[in-house]
Design an enzyme around this catalytic site. Structure first.
Site, PDB file in Angstrom:
ATOM      1  N   LYS A  51       0.842  -1.202   0.000  1.00 43.86           N
ATOM      2  CA  LYS A  51       0.000   0.000   0.000  1.00 43.86           C
ATOM      3  C   LYS A  51       0.877   1.252   0.000  1.00 43.86           C
ATOM      4  CE  LYS A  51      -3.829  -2.476   2.067  1.00 43.86           C
ATOM      5  NZ  LYS A  51      -4.608  -2.869   3.243  1.00 43.86           N
ATOM      6  N   GLN A  95      -5.244  -1.832   9.262  1.00 45.90           N
ATOM      7  CA  GLN A  95      -5.039  -3.136   8.628  1.00 45.90           C
ATOM      8  C   GLN A  95      -5.650  -4.240   9.489  1.00 45.90           C
ATOM      9  OE1 GLN A  95      -3.755  -3.597   5.563  1.00 45.90           O
ATOM     10  NE2 GLN A  95      -4.110  -5.789   5.724  1.00 45.90           N
ATOM     11  N   ASP A 118     -11.556   2.066   3.308  1.00 45.66           N
ATOM     12  CA  ASP A 118     -11.877   0.651   3.117  1.00 45.66           C
ATOM     13  C   ASP A 118     -13.350   0.448   2.775  1.00 45.66           C
ATOM     14  OD1 ASP A 118      -9.762  -1.214   3.361  1.00 45.66           O
ATOM     15  OD2 ASP A 118      -9.622  -0.847   5.519  1.00 45.66           O
TER      16      ASP A 118
HETATM   17  N1  GUN Z   1      -7.023  -7.263   5.480  1.00 43.16           N
HETATM   18  C1  GUN Z   1      -7.293  -8.019   4.376  1.00 43.16           C
HETATM   19  N2  GUN Z   1      -7.896  -7.273   3.440  1.00 43.16           N
HETATM   20  C2  GUN Z   1      -8.024  -6.031   3.955  1.00 43.16           C
HETATM   21  C3  GUN Z   1      -8.567  -4.821   3.444  1.00 43.16           C
HETATM   22  O1  GUN Z   1      -9.081  -4.718   2.327  1.00 43.16           O
HETATM   23  N3  GUN Z   1      -8.493  -3.748   4.280  1.00 43.16           N
HETATM   24  C4  GUN Z   1      -7.963  -3.826   5.525  1.00 43.16           C
HETATM   25  N4  GUN Z   1      -7.962  -2.725   6.282  1.00 43.16           N
HETATM   26  N5  GUN Z   1      -7.459  -4.935   6.025  1.00 43.16           N
HETATM   27  C5  GUN Z   1      -7.481  -6.017   5.240  1.00 43.16           C
END
Ligand code: GUN
Length: 283
Positions: A51, A95, A118
């Site tokens: 990211k 996350q 998200d």
């Molecule tokens: N963990 C796995 N996929 C995601 C996601 O799309 N966003 C977040 N914040 N955590 C994750």
């Protein structure tokens, strides 16, 4: 045809980078994404690094708070509240998964819906499910990435039978709604579904999001189906693979996404576009 999420994401990120270049003149600054990572989950560390790299490619400012495993839930909530009111922050991503002692629900509900890149906040979820004219909401990244992959692959959705394996809040449920909005007939399958191969063999579009390595085999897939693999699993040798057994399914599929290089890069790409959306919404 194998649809490369890696290539599509690179193309879309390059387009976003051009757009972001114009922001300092128009708005005085570029979008700023803040990521909170709690603990040492190896998968999460990789995702967060990817990211950060994507933010650099599109030209965002980004900040990552790496907090120790033993951080209390309250500390995380306090940090989010601070970021919610910080005008220099456009997007907040915590996350997942979080350490067991921290409530994911509370964390998700605390992020302001305007900075919820998200798209997990209950108000964003509600907006996704309550179809109203002109309703704008942040759509979760992985489901949005899947739609873009289907479009890239030239897959028609309207009138088709779509089968979604998995009913998670993050993928299974929202992708089902997005497919329904595009006039697919959607079946959601899960661990209690009876005669699963019978159901999956009906699918014109098959989305596998159950987290079981190579679960979908060639005999479960109709000739000519479009197959989207959301899995990030480890095979018997500890190597990254998807929920789809690529070797037996690829010959039957009209289009298929690989793992790695399929859905994963598109999820991150959609996170970038959600951050731009949050940034622009607050201008
Ligand atoms: N963990 C796995 N996929 C995601 C996601 O799309 N966003 C977040 N914040 N955590 C994750």
């Amino acid at each position: 045809m194998v649809i490369s999420g890696k290539e599509l994401a690179a193309k879309l990120k390059a387009e976003m980078a051009e757009q972001v270049k114009t922001f300092p003149d128009k708005y005085g600054r570029v979008p700023h994404l803040v990521v909170i990572l709690v603990g040492n989950d190896p998968g999460s560390q990789t995702y967060v690094r990817n990211k950060e790299k994507a933010c650099d490619v599109v030209g965002f400012k980004h900040t990552t708070y790496r907090l120790p495993e033993e951080t209390s839930g309250q500390e995380v909530l306090d940090r989010i509240v601070e970021l919610n009111t910080d005008d220099t922050v456009d997007g907040i991503l915590v996350q997942l998964p979080l350490p067991r002692h921290i409530s994911e629900t509370k964390v998700i509900e605390t992020i302001s819906k305007e900075k919820d890149v998200d798209g997990f906040h209950p108000l964003n979820t509600a907006a996704l499910w309550q179809k109203r004219p002109n309703n704008t909401c942040i759509i979760p990244c992985t489901p949005m990435g899947i739609i873009k992959l289907l479009e890239e692959g030239g897959v028609e959705i309207a009138g088709k039978k779509a089968v979604v394996l998995g009913r998670s809040q993050i993928v299974g449920l929202p992708i089902s709604k997005l497919l329904l909005d595009r006039n697919a007939t959607v079946t959601i399958c899960h661990s209690r579904t009876k005669d699963l191969p019978e159901v999956t063999r009906q699918a014109d579009i098959l989305v596998a999001a159950i987290g079981k390595a190579k679960f979908v085999t060639g005999d479960m897939v109709k000739e000519g189906a479009a197959v989207i693999d959301v899995g990030m699993d480890l095979d018997e040798n500890g190597k990254l693979c998807g929920d789809v057994d690529f070797a037996s399914v690829e010959p039957k599929a009209s289009v298929i996404t690989p793992v790695p290089g399929g859905v994963g890069p598109m999820t991150i790409c959609c996170l970038m576009s959600n951050t731009i959306q949050c940034f622009l919404n607050s201008r």
